[in-house]
Design a protein around this motif. Structure first.
Motif, PDB file in Angstrom:
ATOM      1  N   GLN A  42     -19.969  -7.012  15.623  1.00 44.80           N
ATOM      2  CA  GLN A  42     -19.876  -7.861  14.361  1.00 44.80           C
ATOM      3  C   GLN A  42     -18.874  -7.292  13.584  1.00 44.80           C
ATOM      4  N   GLN A  43     -18.854  -5.816  13.394  1.00 43.51           N
ATOM      5  CA  GLN A  43     -18.013  -5.303  12.836  1.00 43.51           C
ATOM      6  C   GLN A  43     -16.289  -5.500  13.135  1.00 43.51           C
ATOM      7  N   LYS A  44     -16.237  -5.497  14.515  1.00 43.48           N
ATOM      8  CA  LYS A  44     -15.154  -5.865  15.009  1.00 43.48           C
ATOM      9  C   LYS A  44     -14.342  -7.371  14.943  1.00 43.48           C
ATOM     10  N   ALA A  45     -15.502  -8.115  14.795  1.00 44.78           N
ATOM     11  CA  ALA A  45     -15.285  -9.531  14.428  1.00 44.78           C
ATOM     12  C   ALA A  45     -14.512  -9.781  13.133  1.00 44.78           C
ATOM     13  N   VAL A  46     -15.494  -8.887  12.192  1.00 45.65           N
ATOM     14  CA  VAL A  46     -14.940  -9.233  10.769  1.00 45.65           C
ATOM     15  C   VAL A  46     -13.615  -8.546  10.466  1.00 45.65           C
ATOM     16  N   GLY A  47     -13.325  -7.340  11.314  1.00 45.18           N
ATOM     17  CA  GLY A  47     -11.873  -6.866  11.392  1.00 45.18           C
ATOM     18  C   GLY A  47     -10.877  -7.670  11.685  1.00 45.18           C
ATOM     19  N   ARG A  48     -11.198  -8.473  12.743  1.00 49.14           N
ATOM     20  CA  ARG A  48     -10.222  -9.396  13.243  1.00 49.14           C
ATOM     21  C   ARG A  48      -9.953 -10.465  12.468  1.00 49.14           C
ATOM     22  N   ASP A  49     -11.025 -11.112  11.852  1.00 51.63           N
ATOM     23  CA  ASP A  49     -10.817 -12.165  10.655  1.00 51.63           C
ATOM     24  C   ASP A  49     -10.050 -11.700   9.554  1.00 51.63           C
ATOM     25  N   ILE A  50     -10.206 -10.380   9.047  1.00 45.50           N
ATOM     26  CA  ILE A  50      -9.330 -10.210   8.113  1.00 45.50           C
ATOM     27  C   ILE A  50      -7.963  -9.899   8.440  1.00 45.50           C
ATOM     28  N   HIS A  51      -7.610  -9.365   9.725  1.00 50.24           N
ATOM     29  CA  HIS A  51      -6.230  -9.446  10.276  1.00 50.24           C
ATOM     30  C   HIS A  51      -5.711 -10.619  10.390  1.00 50.24           C
ATOM     31  N   LYS A  52      -6.692 -11.565  10.773  1.00 49.11           N
ATOM     32  CA  LYS A  52      -5.857 -13.084  10.928  1.00 49.11           C
ATOM     33  C   LYS A  52      -5.564 -13.614   9.577  1.00 49.11           C
ATOM     34  N   MET A  53      -6.465 -13.305   8.629  1.00 52.64           N
ATOM     35  CA  MET A  53      -6.313 -13.795   7.181  1.00 52.64           C
ATOM     36  C   MET A  53      -4.997 -13.364   6.518  1.00 52.64           C
ATOM     37  N   HIS A  54      -4.612 -11.976   6.945  1.00 51.44           N
ATOM     38  CA  HIS A  54      -3.605 -11.333   6.187  1.00 51.44           C
ATOM     39  C   HIS A  54      -2.264 -12.009   6.777  1.00 51.44           C
ATOM     40  N   GLY A  55      -2.293 -12.398   8.092  1.00 52.46           N
ATOM     41  CA  GLY A  55      -1.262 -12.864   8.968  1.00 52.46           C
ATOM     42  C   GLY A  55      -1.065 -14.419   8.939  1.00 52.46           C
ATOM     43  N   PHE A  56      -2.062 -15.196   8.587  1.00 55.31           N
ATOM     44  CA  PHE A  56      -2.117 -16.520   8.419  1.00 55.31           C
ATOM     45  C   PHE A  56      -2.180 -17.536   7.228  1.00 55.31           C
ATOM     46  N   VAL A  57      -2.161 -16.577   5.885  1.00 55.73           N
ATOM     47  CA  VAL A  57      -2.051 -17.305   4.749  1.00 55.73           C
ATOM     48  C   VAL A  57      -0.705 -17.884   4.498  1.00 55.73           C
ATOM     49  N   ARG A  58      -0.755 -19.050   4.063  1.00 61.20           N
ATOM     50  CA  ARG A  58       0.603 -19.393   3.658  1.00 61.20           C
ATOM     51  C   ARG A  58       0.458 -20.101   2.321  1.00 61.20           C
ATOM     52  N   PHE A  59       1.242 -19.433   1.186  1.00 64.28           N
ATOM     53  CA  PHE A  59       1.273 -19.842  -0.035  1.00 64.28           C
ATOM     54  C   PHE A  59       2.440 -21.077  -0.219  1.00 64.28           C
ATOM     55  N   ARG A  60       1.864 -21.729  -1.312  1.00 66.02           N
ATOM     56  CA  ARG A  60       2.710 -22.955  -1.415  1.00 66.02           C
ATOM     57  C   ARG A  60       2.806 -22.799  -3.101  1.00 66.02           C
ATOM     58  N   GLU A  61       4.223 -23.123  -3.471  1.00 65.92           N
ATOM     59  CA  GLU A  61       4.314 -22.804  -5.041  1.00 65.92           C
ATOM     60  C   GLU A  61       3.850 -23.909  -5.886  1.00 65.92           C
ATOM     61  N   VAL A  62       3.254 -23.304  -6.806  1.00 67.92           N
ATOM     62  CA  VAL A  62       2.668 -24.299  -8.065  1.00 67.92           C
ATOM     63  C   VAL A  62       2.867 -23.853  -9.578  1.00 67.92           C
ATOM     64  N   THR A  63       3.908 -23.260  -9.455  1.00 65.24           N
ATOM     65  CA  THR A  63       4.775 -22.790 -10.713  1.00 65.24           C
ATOM     66  C   THR A  63       4.685 -23.793 -11.705  1.00 65.24           C
ATOM     67  N   PRO A  64       4.091 -23.694 -12.980  1.00 66.88           N
ATOM     68  CA  PRO A  64       4.064 -24.837 -13.979  1.00 66.88           C
ATOM     69  C   PRO A  64       5.568 -24.651 -14.571  1.00 66.88           C
ATOM     70  N   SER A  65       5.959 -25.955 -15.148  1.00 67.77           N
ATOM     71  CA  SER A  65       7.359 -26.049 -15.491  1.00 67.77           C
ATOM     72  C   SER A  65       7.334 -25.107 -16.830  1.00 67.77           C
ATOM     73  N   GLY A  66       8.451 -24.231 -16.994  1.00 64.47           N
ATOM     74  CA  GLY A  66       8.419 -23.411 -18.231  1.00 64.47           C
ATOM     75  C   GLY A  66       7.654 -22.136 -18.294  1.00 64.47           C
ATOM     76  N   ALA A  67       6.927 -22.011 -16.986  1.00 65.38           N
ATOM     77  CA  ALA A  67       6.337 -20.508 -16.726  1.00 65.38           C
ATOM     78  C   ALA A  67       7.174 -19.343 -16.930  1.00 65.38           C
ATOM     79  N   ASN A  68       6.681 -18.216 -17.161  1.00 65.12           N
ATOM     80  CA  ASN A  68       7.624 -16.880 -17.191  1.00 65.12           C
ATOM     81  C   ASN A  68       7.357 -16.410 -15.732  1.00 65.12           C
ATOM     82  N   ARG A  69       6.245 -16.455 -15.257  1.00 65.34           N
ATOM     83  CA  ARG A  69       5.738 -15.995 -13.821  1.00 65.34           C
ATOM     84  C   ARG A  69       5.820 -17.184 -12.596  1.00 65.34           C
ATOM     85  N   ARG A  70       6.238 -16.859 -11.686  1.00 67.27           N
ATOM     86  CA  ARG A  70       6.179 -17.827 -10.501  1.00 67.27           C
ATOM     87  C   ARG A  70       4.624 -17.871 -10.204  1.00 67.27           C
TER      88      ARG A  70
END
Length: 204
Positions: A42-70
């Motif tokens: 189970q420890q190994k399975a959790v480690g693999r899941d964390i590794h997959k999350m680090h690799g497969f998260v895909r961000f989409r931009e949602v910056t509000p108009s006029g914001a100072n930070r993206r």
């Protein structure tokens, strides 16, 4: 790590192991013991899941108009309870932007460098943005048909993640066209296949 597994009996199993270890009825690391072997797996399975999350998260931009930070948002569906363990990686890597990663149960939010974890309110992916088409073009460009190994690719990028990857709908076409593209590499007179392109999405 094993306590982050989705096994509903994980705490009871861990408590029983701790008692056995304290009584010297069990030696740590002894995989011949079924209960300890389960915990280590189970420890190994959790480690693999964390590794997959680090690799497969895909961000989409949602910056509000006029914001100072993206600002960016992402949706991810882990197998185990890993968000709190995985989120600091993104905080270190993307400290110059505000972001959130939502899962079906918890959401990690980082604003101005401060990381917070809360229950998920909106259980759906964020809207697509125009940068996804750039990522799709890049993914298609770096795809090497001469080195295609479908089984290995699906092992590295399991199909359960494809629905949340903007480049995933290109993969079947890239696989189908791989043989023709390899022939074209060796014969300049062979026309290369045209890949299906998706129109850029607006940032609604």
């Amino acid at each position: 790590m094993a306590l982050l597994h989705n096994d509903p009996e994980r705490f009871a199993r861990a408590h029983a192991l701790v008692l056995r270890l304290s009584r010297r009825e069990l030696r740590w690391g002894d995989r011949s013991d079924p209960a300890l072997r389960r915990l280590l797996d189970q420890q190994k399975a959790v480690g693999r899941d964390i590794h997959k999350m680090h690799g497969f998260v895909r961000f989409r931009e949602v910056t509000p108009s006029g914001a100072n930070r993206r600002a960016f948002a992402a949706w991810f569906e882990p197998d185990h309870h890993i968000l709190e363990a995985a989120a600091p990686f993104f905080a270190r890597r993307f400290g110059d932007m505000d972001w959130l990663i939502a899962t079906p149960t918890l959401t990690a939010r980082c604003e101005a460098g401060a990381l917070q974890i809360a229950e998920t309110a909106a259980r759906q992916p964020p809207p697509a943005d125009a940068t996804e088409e750039l990522w799709r073009v890049y993914f298609a460009a770096i795809f090497n048909p001469a080195r295609l190994m479908v089984t290995a690719m699906k092992s590295h990028m399991p199909q359960k993640y494809w629905k949340n990857l903007p480049e995933a709908d290109l993969i079947p076409g890239l696989i189908r066209a791989a043989e023709t593209r390899v022939r074209a590499m060796h014969d300049p007179n062979t026309p290369a296949p045209r890949l299906r392109r998706r129109a850029p999405a607006g940032r609604g």
